[in-house]
Design an enzyme around this catalytic site. Structure first.
Site, PDB file in Angstrom:
ATOM      1  N   TYR A 138     -30.090   5.643  18.037  1.00  0.00           N
ATOM      2  CA  TYR A 138     -28.799   5.653  18.712  1.00  0.00           C
ATOM      3  C   TYR A 138     -28.726   6.711  19.814  1.00  0.00           C
ATOM      4  CZ  TYR A 138     -27.119   2.685  14.925  1.00  0.00           C
ATOM      5  OH  TYR A 138     -26.939   1.657  14.037  1.00  0.00           O
ATOM      6  N   LYS A 188     -39.063   4.369   6.426  1.00  0.00           N
ATOM      7  CA  LYS A 188     -40.122   3.381   6.683  1.00  0.00           C
ATOM      8  C   LYS A 188     -41.381   4.145   7.060  1.00  0.00           C
ATOM      9  CE  LYS A 188     -41.308  -1.001   6.872  1.00  0.00           C
ATOM     10  NZ  LYS A 188     -41.506  -1.754   5.609  1.00  0.00           N
ATOM     11  N   ASP A 220     -36.940  -1.788   3.324  1.00  0.00           N
ATOM     12  CA  ASP A 220     -36.897  -3.181   2.888  1.00  0.00           C
ATOM     13  C   ASP A 220     -36.748  -3.266   1.367  1.00  0.00           C
ATOM     14  OD1 ASP A 220     -39.384  -2.003   2.820  1.00  0.00           O
ATOM     15  OD2 ASP A 220     -40.478  -3.730   3.576  1.00  0.00           O
ATOM     16  N   ASP A 244     -26.666   2.435   8.811  1.00  0.00           N
ATOM     17  CA  ASP A 244     -25.712   1.477   9.365  1.00  0.00           C
ATOM     18  C   ASP A 244     -25.880   0.115   8.689  1.00  0.00           C
ATOM     19  OD1 ASP A 244     -23.866   0.219  10.956  1.00  0.00           O
ATOM     20  OD2 ASP A 244     -24.840   0.689  12.855  1.00  0.00           O
TER      21      ASP A 244
END
Length: 354
Positions: A138, A188, A220, A244
């Site tokens: 972001y 991740k 995931d 988010d």
């Protein structure tokens, strides 16, 4: 206690009005609350040519807490970067260093039938998603769209420094100490170098909290586990992008995104409080939006920024009473319940406070 009220766009003014009804109960009882309103987002752009006028940012800086509604609208999406409604909220977060976004996810027994998941998965569910709010894709540079070898290329940069990771990790472990003493860090790290650093720093911070259990999950796997076994989680800490996405997914555990409040804080007690949902322009002005996330955000504000935990608990009990009486807005309505509008839901919560 000065509260900056920034209703914003879409359903933001409607749901914020209901939160203010509830807060006004405490003001009438003698709590020293001062409300100052200002424009932000699309309505501010329409009025001033910028989504975050200087006076709005100054009000936010001066306030003890900020009550925010929503920002955006389909017709603003073609505006240049920096002038879109969402840029205003990102700027407030960055300028006030509100880096820790707390998103509690509580499954109310009264709404067990509103969730698409089995009630047996949700009984007793109470977790917090702690989203880092001022870094990641972001805010990372370089970013933008440019021409490369004759074709357009879009670039965003996932960037974290170790101090940004360290402070959100400390916030997660401190929060867990007040709950069930379990932290799940979501990353991740098997693919992204920024997330390798994330995991390394979280492990380092964990050494300061030997009484708190830490586990790591790839994003995931965490997304799958949120649906398969959500009660395994206590505090989930993760980056801006993953937080988010996961918190919106988690809203389905509660029955509706209209039930999720949030608080964004920095190193002090000043915070920005907002419902997790967006501006929902397709239902704005129809008196059908669910105001409970905004009302519950006001409760978080009383507890976390204004030092009024008893008042916060009163609001939360009042919400439970209304739900137990069978009243529902459209997003959480089920057969046999009494469907009502935005304003009536606010009125009922006010009545239940008595």
């Amino acid at each position: 206690m000065k509260i900056a009220v920034l209703p914003g766009d879409g359903i933001g003014p409607e749901v914020t009005a209901q939160a203010l009804k509830v807060l006004d109960v405490f003001a009438r009882e003698g709590m020293a609350l001062e409300f100052d309103h200002a424009l932000i987002g699309g309505c501010a752009y329409d009025a001033t040519g910028h989504p975050l006028p200087p006076e709005t940012l100054a009000l936010a800086r001066d306030a003890d807490a900020i009550l925010f509604g929503a920002e955006g609208g389909f017709h603003y999406e073609a505006l240049p970067r920096g002038l879109r409604p969402g840029d205003a909220l990102l700027t407030v977060r960055r300028e006030l260093q509100l880096f820790a976004n707390f998103r509690p996810v509580v499954a109310y027994p009264e709404l067990a039938g509103a969730s698409p998941l089995k009630a047996s998965h949700l009984d007793g569910l109470d977790l917090v998603i702690l989203r880092e709010l001022t870094g990641d894709l972001y805010f990372g540079e370089p970013r933008g769209v440019h021409i490369e070898n004759g074709v357009r290329v879009g670039i965003n940069t996932m960037r974290y420094d170790e101090e940004e990771i360290r402070r959100i990790a400390h916030a997660a472990f401190r929060t867990a100490r007040l709950r069930r003493r379990r932290v799940c860090s979501v990353d991740k790290a098997n693919v992204l170098e920024a997330m390798e650093l994330w995991r390394e720093i979280v492990d380092d911070v964990a050494r300061d909290y030997p009484d708190v259990e830490l586990e790591h999950l790839y994003v995931d796997a965490a997304a799958m586990s949120l649906l398969h076994s959500p009660r395994r989680f206590d505090v989930i800490v993760t980056g801006n992008l993953f937080g988010d996405i996961l918190s919106d997914e988690a809203s389905m555990l509660t029955g509706s995104i209209g039930m999720l409040p949030s608080a964004s804080l920095g190193d002090g007690t000043k915070g920005l409080y907002e419902p997790v949902h967006g501006c929902a322009p397709d239902i704005a002005g129809q008196d059908i939006a669910n105001p409970l996330a905004s009302i519950l955000s006001a409760a978080m504000m009383l507890r976390m920024s204004l030092g009024q935990p008893d008042a916060a608990a009163r609001i939360e009990r009042a919400v439970r009473r209304v739900l137990a009486s069978g009243y529902r807005t459209a997003d959480i309505a089920e057969p046999g319940t009494k469907q009502i509008g935005t304003s009536q839901m606010g009125d009922l919560v006010v009545a239940a406070l008595s």
